[in-house]
Design a protein around this motif. Structure first.
Motif, PDB file in Angstrom:
ATOM      1  N   ALA A 130       0.832  -1.205   0.000  1.00 57.54           N
ATOM      2  CA  ALA A 130       0.000   0.000   0.000  1.00 57.54           C
ATOM      3  C   ALA A 130       0.865   1.253   0.000  1.00 57.54           C
ATOM      4  N   ALA A 131       1.906   1.268   0.823  1.00 49.75           N
ATOM      5  CA  ALA A 131       2.807   2.423   0.878  1.00 49.75           C
ATOM      6  C   ALA A 131       3.580   2.576  -0.431  1.00 49.75           C
ATOM      7  N   PHE A 132       3.991   1.458  -0.995  1.00 53.83           N
ATOM      8  CA  PHE A 132       4.735   1.464  -2.253  1.00 53.83           C
ATOM      9  C   PHE A 132       3.889   2.056  -3.372  1.00 53.83           C
ATOM     10  N   GLU A 133       2.629   1.630  -3.453  1.00 51.28           N
ATOM     11  CA  GLU A 133       1.714   2.152  -4.475  1.00 51.28           C
ATOM     12  C   GLU A 133       1.499   3.654  -4.281  1.00 51.28           C
ATOM     13  N   GLN A 134       1.345   4.084  -3.054  1.00 51.60           N
ATOM     14  CA  GLN A 134       1.130   5.498  -2.752  1.00 51.60           C
ATOM     15  C   GLN A 134       2.274   6.364  -3.285  1.00 51.60           C
ATOM     16  N   LEU A 135       3.499   5.950  -3.041  1.00 49.56           N
ATOM     17  CA  LEU A 135       4.654   6.753  -3.454  1.00 49.56           C
ATOM     18  C   LEU A 135       4.816   6.778  -4.969  1.00 49.56           C
ATOM     19  N   ASN A 136       4.519   5.678  -5.615  1.00 44.96           N
ATOM     20  CA  ASN A 136       4.697   5.623  -7.072  1.00 44.96           C
ATOM     21  C   ASN A 136       3.761   6.563  -7.824  1.00 44.96           C
ATOM     22  N   LYS A 137       2.636   6.914  -7.223  1.00 45.49           N
ATOM     23  CA  LYS A 137       1.683   7.778  -7.916  1.00 45.49           C
ATOM     24  C   LYS A 137       2.260   9.167  -8.189  1.00 45.49           C
TER      25      LYS A 137
END
Length: 211
Positions: A130-137
């Motif tokens: 979830a954190a990884f997806e958040q940063l990639n945006k």
């Protein structure tokens, strides 16, 4: 070529730092210079959408955000690291990235345009994806090519010593570093060969509610 790695953890030499150092070591072995930028432990305010940055190219809050923006244009690639807090990126790095990229957008700066970027997250156990997806945006909105690895860019451990035992996680960090170095060299070779940057259109903004 140079890459800056942003440590978004309140711990200067903790789990996130350990992961970033592994990426940095792989980059340096490929001939890429690296620097680690720590956001520190002082409070980082969230963006208040005042649009002051549109006039000055700097955020109205004078903290680590402006310090980073003064350095950012000198780098060819970026890696942002965060611990997992409540199944999301930490509050400090979230406010930091909100304001860094909003300042770049509102002021018309091309600091990050088409420069490779990647996110790295660390957790004791869960919440990493979830954190990884958040940063990639952030990177996708800024037209920054997102660098991948052999797995999602995450390490696990409750402290730096435990992270060093996460052999798959550390290998993922090294692969990430080598992949970023490859993409940086490909970009450089393409520009030297005369490959033009993509045509840019004037941005179109529409609202869902119309009057």
């Amino acid at each position: 070529m140079k890459v800056i790695l942003v440590n978004g953890s309140p711990h200067e030499k903790g789990c996130t730092y350990t992961a970033l150092k592994e990426v940095a070591s792989a980059l340096e072995q490929e001939g890429i210079e690296t620097d680690i930028f720590w956001i520190g432990t002082k409070a980082i305010a969230g963006c208040i959408a005042c649009h002051g940055c549109a006039k000055t190219g700097r955020c109205v809050f004078h903290d680590k955000v402006n310090e980073f923006l003064e350095l950012a244009s000198a780098y060819d690639g970026y890696i942002f690291g965060s611990p997992v807090h409540w199944a999301a990126a930490g509050g400090a790095i979230t406010s930091f990235m909100d304001r860094v990229f909003y300042t770049a957008v509102c002021s018309g700066q091309k600091t990050f345009y088409l420069k490779p970027a990647a996110a790295v997250v660390s957790a004791r156990r869960a919440g990493t994806t979830a954190a990884f997806e958040q940063l990639n945006k952030y990177f996708m909105l800024m037209q920054m090519p997102v660098v991948a690895s052999q797995y999602w860019n995450m390490v696990h451990g409750v402290n730096a010593e435990e992270v060093k035992q996460d052999l798959e996680g550390l290998q993922t960090m090294r692969t990430l570093g080598r992949n970023m170095a490859f993409l940086l060299r490909c970009k450089e070779a393409g520009l030297q060969a005369g490959v033009a940057l993509p045509q840019q259109e004037t941005p179109v903004f529409t609202n869902f509610i119309r009057s």
